[in-house]
Every structure is written in structure tokens, then in C-alpha cells.
Write an enzyme that holds these catalytic residues in place. Structure first.
Site, short mmCIF file in Angstrom:
data_model
loop_
_atom_site.label_atom_id
_atom_site.label_comp_id
_atom_site.label_asym_id
_atom_site.label_seq_id
_atom_site.Cartn_x
_atom_site.Cartn_y
_atom_site.Cartn_z
N LYS A 144 0.81 -1.21 0.00
CA LYS A 144 0.00 0.00 0.00
C LYS A 144 0.85 1.26 0.00
CE LYS A 144 -2.20 -0.79 3.65
NZ LYS A 144 -2.11 -0.21 4.96
N ARG B 43 -9.89 2.62 8.30
CA ARG B 43 -9.52 1.28 8.74
C ARG B 43 -10.64 0.63 9.52
NH1 ARG B 43 -3.68 1.73 8.76
NH2 ARG B 43 -2.69 -0.16 9.50
N ARG C 160 10.81 -5.71 5.57
CA ARG C 160 10.49 -4.28 5.50
C ARG C 160 11.40 -3.46 6.43
NH1 ARG C 160 4.39 -2.32 5.89
NH2 ARG C 160 4.42 -2.63 8.13
N ARG D 266 10.89 -1.45 11.65
CA ARG D 266 9.89 -0.70 12.41
C ARG D 266 9.66 -1.35 13.77
NH1 ARG D 266 4.85 0.46 8.45
NH2 ARG D 266 3.74 -0.23 10.31
N ARG E 237 -1.86 -6.89 14.17
CA ARG E 237 -2.34 -6.01 13.11
C ARG E 237 -3.11 -6.78 12.04
NH1 ARG E 237 3.02 -4.42 12.55
NH2 ARG E 237 2.78 -3.43 10.53
P1 ADP Z 1 0.48 -1.18 8.62
O1 ADP Z 1 -0.43 -1.10 7.42
O2 ADP Z 1 1.69 -2.00 8.39
O3 ADP Z 1 -0.21 -1.57 9.88
P2 ADP Z 1 0.52 1.75 8.93
O4 ADP Z 1 1.74 2.57 8.76
O5 ADP Z 1 -0.60 1.98 8.00
O6 ADP Z 1 1.08 0.27 8.87
O7 ADP Z 1 -0.07 1.93 10.42
C1 ADP Z 1 0.76 1.80 11.55
C2 ADP Z 1 -0.06 1.95 12.83
O8 ADP Z 1 -0.60 3.28 12.90
C3 ADP Z 1 -1.26 1.04 12.98
O9 ADP Z 1 -0.90 -0.25 13.48
C4 ADP Z 1 -2.10 1.83 13.99
O10 ADP Z 1 -1.58 1.73 15.30
C5 ADP Z 1 -1.89 3.26 13.53
N1 ADP Z 1 -2.91 3.66 12.53
C6 ADP Z 1 -2.65 4.04 11.25
N2 ADP Z 1 -3.80 4.35 10.61
C7 ADP Z 1 -4.81 4.15 11.49
C8 ADP Z 1 -6.22 4.28 11.43
N3 ADP Z 1 -6.84 4.68 10.30
N4 ADP Z 1 -6.94 3.97 12.53
C9 ADP Z 1 -6.34 3.58 13.66
N5 ADP Z 1 -5.01 3.42 13.79
C10 ADP Z 1 -4.24 3.71 12.73
#
Ligand code: ADP
Ligand code: ZN
Length: 226
Positions: A17, A93, A130, A163, A174
């Protein structure tokens, strides 16, 4: 001049993504709005907000809806995104976040939500490889896209590290939350005639090409009759 786009990119952790969202934002010349990047930048800044967010991120938990929704709404009412659009990466999400998005965008609507499909077996190996720059947040992969000098960011010279939330426990959590909270959005967007699915396997260039075709095909479609 290319007319911009209003897109949501959905996909499991490790589906690519982030990489594809950056490419789409260059192609359509619109801001890349990545909630995970915003939270990681806040964590790096050491602010009070960042310290609060860190607890959720490191555990692989979702940040509460009220916080995320307010943050994205603020971003999507700035003039760059209201004029040309945006690529949303990591938001919505949850169904609640999706409802809020449609509400605060109204009367404007999304062009499309893209479901980037990769099977779980592949996402696990991608997540293991990653890496991210600890200073500027640029993404790398030890397999497909390593920094030119190992361990050093091409963009800013910072340290390229794993990370904090790419531990086995946080990845597991996740993916579990993805299935429970986020995957229902695929149906949700489909019911609103806003969904397309794109195969996320192959080289990054192949996937970008498929995405651009899906978006442009959609934009050429005549508007649906009410
Ligand atoms: P990944 O897709 O690998 O989980 P992201 O960088 O998109 O990585 O998100 C990392 C973290 O940021 C998530 O695990 C969550 O804790 C937080 N986060 C990101 N976007 C959202 C969202 N829309 N709602 C709630 N938490 C979020
Ligand atoms: Zn960097």
C-alpha cells in the site's frame, strides 16, 4: 494538466500500500495522506501526542477512531487536497472511519477505493524484509528495494531500521485487526459502487501500471444514473 484523483488504498499490512500510494500520488499529482506515517512522525518528534500514539503503534493496536478521524479531517480540508484530491493510505480502517470520511467529504465523493490483493503467505515474508528510515520515514525492503548503501537512507542519510511494530506479536495483532475491523470495508465500498480490486503480486512497476489502468478506466466511465 492531469485532473487529480480522490482515492483510498486498502490492503493488508505488507500488501505494498505505502509504496504504491507514493507512486499514485506522483502520478496524479496529489498529496499522499498516510496516517501511519503521520503517527510515526509524531512518535519521532517526542511530542505528548506522539508518546500517546506510540503505545498503540508498538502494540499493533488501532489508534482510537476519534483521534484518527479528527486528524484526517483536518488534513483533507486544506486547500491542496480540496483542489486536486488525495491518496489515502491507512485510512479508513474501520467502518466508523469510512462513515466519517464520506460525511466530511460530502458533497464531494471519492473516485475509487482500491483493494490491493496479496495473500497472507506473501505479506508475512514482505513484512520480515520491510525497513524504514528512522529520521524521514522513507520505506525500504531488504529484498525488493534496499537502500543504495546498506543501512543508510538514500533520501536523508538517516539509519534504516526495522519498524518497532514489525515484531512477530505486533504483526499478528495487526493482521487480526485487519481481518476484523478493516476487511469489512471491502464490502462496504463495493455496496456503494466505489470498489475495485487489483492484484498486488508482481514487480512494483507492474502493480502501479495495473492501478493506474483501474483508476483511469473508472474515471472514463459515465456517471451512474441516479
Ligand atoms: P500497517 O499497514 O503495516 O499496519 P501503517 O503505517 O498503515 O502500517 O499503520 C501503523 C499503525 O498506525 C497502525 O498499526 C495503527 O496503530 C496506527 N494507525 C494508522 N492508521 C490508522 C487508522 N486509520 N486507525 C487507527 N489506527 C491507525
Ligand atoms: Zn531518511
Amino acid at each position: 494538466m492531469n485532473p487529480g484523483a480522490r482515492l483510498v488504498v486498502l490492503g493488508k499490512q505488507g500488501a505494498g500500500k505505502g509504496t504504491q500510494a507514493v507512486r499514485l500520488s506522483r502520478h496524479y499529482v496529489v498529496p499522499h495522506v498516510a496516517t501511519g506515517d503521520t503517527f510515526r512522525a509524531a512518535v519521532r518528534s517526542g511530542s505528548e501526542f506522539g508518546q500517546k500514539a506510540r503505545k498503540f503503534l508498538d502494540a499493533g493496536e488501532l489508534v482510537p477512531d476519534e483521534i484518527v478521524i479528527g486528524m484526517v479531517q483536518e488534513r483533507l480540508t486544506r486547500s491542496d487536497t480540496t483542489h486536486r484530491g488525495f491518496i489515502l493510505d491507512g485510512f479508513p480502517r474501520t467502518v466508523h472511519q469510512a462513515d466519517a470520511l464520506i460525511d466530511f467529504l460530502s458533497p464531494v465523493t471519492l473516485d475509487l477505493a482500491i483493494n490491493l490483493e496479496v495473500d497472507t503467505e506473501h505479506v508475512l515474508s514482505r513484512l520480515a524484509g520491510r525497513r524504514v528510515c528512522a529520521d524521514c520515514g522513507a520505506n525500504y525492503s531488504v529484498v525488493d528495494n534496499p537502500p543504495r548503501v546498506p543501512g543508510i537512507c538514500d533520501v536523508c542519510g538517516g539509519d534504516v531500521v526495522q519498524r518497532d511494530d514489525d515484531t512477530e506479536a505486533a504483526i499478528h495483532r495487526r493482521l487480526e485487526l485487519y481481518e476484523r475491523e478493516t476487511s469489512p470495508l471491502i464490502m462496504w465500498f463495493d455496496e456503494r459502487d466505489l470498489l475495485t480490486s487489483v492484484d498486488g503480486m508482481g514487480t512494483p512497476d507492474e502493480v502501479t501500471e495495473r492501478l493506474v489502468q483501474a483508476v483511469d478506466g473508472r474515471k472514463r466511465r459515465p456517471p451512474a444514473l441516479a
